[in-house]
Design a protein around this motif. Structure first.
Motif, short mmCIF file in Angstrom:
data_model
loop_
_atom_site.label_atom_id
_atom_site.label_comp_id
_atom_site.label_asym_id
_atom_site.label_seq_id
_atom_site.Cartn_x
_atom_site.Cartn_y
_atom_site.Cartn_z
N ALA A 150 17.28 4.34 12.67
CA ALA A 150 16.29 5.27 12.14
C ALA A 150 15.23 4.56 11.31
O ALA A 150 15.52 3.64 10.56
N GLU A 186 13.19 10.19 14.77
CA GLU A 186 14.61 10.03 15.12
C GLU A 186 15.02 10.92 16.29
O GLU A 186 15.80 10.52 17.15
N THR A 187 14.49 12.15 16.34
CA THR A 187 14.94 13.11 17.35
C THR A 187 13.91 13.36 18.45
O THR A 187 14.24 13.93 19.49
N LYS A 241 15.06 9.01 5.63
CA LYS A 241 15.49 8.64 6.99
C LYS A 241 15.91 9.89 7.75
O LYS A 241 16.65 10.72 7.23
N CYS A 246 16.83 15.18 7.56
CA CYS A 246 16.27 14.02 6.87
C CYS A 246 16.93 13.90 5.51
O CYS A 246 16.98 14.87 4.74
#
Length: 239
Positions: free
Chosen positions: A2, A61-62, A171, A184
C-alpha cells in the motif's frame, strides 16, 4: 504494498484521548496488541485535506471509492464519530446487566458529546515509538526518547485537553473478511505540543465538577473527626 500518504496537520488539534507516551491496549479486546495512540479533534481545514488523502489512499489500494459509509476511515466527521460511538455502545450492551448497560451508554454519551463540536475526529496509532516535541519560545524542542522524560511529558504536555499537532501516515487497506470493510488507517509518527488546554474528563462519565458542583464552597472540616468510628461498635452497618 500500500502507498503511504504522509500528512502533518496545518492547525493545532485538541488531544482528546492520549496514549502517545506509553503503549496501551483496548479493554475487553482479547489479543489486542498494546500501541501508542491518540484521538484528536481537528479543524475543518485539516478535516477536508484528510478526506482527500484518505480517498486517494483507498483508491490506490482498491482501485475505486464509492461512498464514505462503505469504508473504515481513520478520520470521521465529529457528529458521525459521535453517532457511531453510540451505535457501538448499543451493540456492546447486548447480554449485559442493567448496571453494565448504564455504564456503557454513559461512557458513549460522554464520548459523543466530546466529539460533536469538532469538524473531524482523527484516530491514529503505532506499534513503534512516536517522535515527540514541544513548542518552546517559538522553537521546536525534541523530547528525549527516554522513559522518565516521556512519562513527565505525558503528565505535563500530552494530556487529554492539550493542543498539539500530529503528523501521520495514511495507508489504504483491503478487508480481510466478508463482514469487514475496506478503508484507510492512520499511523501516528510525530506529535508536537503547542499549548495548554483545559484538562478533559476521562470519558468514563461526567467530570467531577459537574457531579459535585453544588458542593463548591462547602467546608472541608470534618466535624466528626473526634467522634467514635464504626470499629468502636459491634454492629455491622451495611453501606
Amino acid at each position: 504494498m500500500a502507498e503511504t500518504h504522509r500528512f502533518t496537520l496545518t492547525k493545532p488539534a485538541r488531544l482528546l484521548y492520549s496514549s502517545v507516551t506509553v503503549k496501551s491496549a483496548p479493554r475487553n479486546v482479547q489479543g489486542a496488541v498494546p500501541k501508542f495512540s491518540g484521538t484528536f479533534g481537528v479543524e475543518e481545514v485539516d478535516f477536508k485535506l484528510m478526506i482527500d488523502i484518505m480517498v486517494a489512499a483507498i483508491r490506490s489500494e482498491t482501485g475505486s471509492f464509492t461512498t464514505p459509509d462503505q469504508y473504515y476511515l481513520a478520520c470521521q466527521g465529529g457528529k458521525t464519530a459521535g453517532k457511531r460511538a453510540l451505535m457501538k455502545a448499543e451493540l456492546d450492551c447486548h447480554g449485559k446487566s442493567a448496571d453494565e448497560k448504564m455504564k456503557i451508554m454513559e461512557k458513549a454519551e460522554s464520548r459523543a458529546k466530546l466529539y460533536e463540536p469538532f469538524a473531524g475526529i482523527l484516530t491514529a496509532s503505532s506499534q513503534f515509538d512516536v517522535e515527540l516535541a514541544k513548542l518552546d519560545g517559538g522553537k521546536v524542542v525534541d523530547i528525549a526518547a527516554e522513559e522518565h522524560a516521556r512519562a513527565q511529558a505525558g503528565k505535563d504536555l500530552f494530556y487529554p485537553g492539550a493542543y498539539v499537532v500530529p503528523a501521520v501516515a495514511f495507508k489504504g487497506f483491503r478487508r480481510k473478511t466478508i463482514e469487514a470493510k475496506d478503508g484507510c488507517t492512520a499511523y501516528l509518527q510525530n506529535v508536537l505540543y503547542v499549548r495548554k488546554g483545559e484538562r478533559l474528563a476521562s470519558g468514563s462519565g461526567p467530570a467531577n465538577n459537574e457531579v459535585f458542583g453544588s458542593f463548591a464552597g462547602y467546608s472541608d472540616y470534618d466535624p466528626t473527626a473526634n467522634a467514635p468510628s464504626n470499629s468502636d461498635f459491634d454492629d455491622d452497618v451495611p453501606f
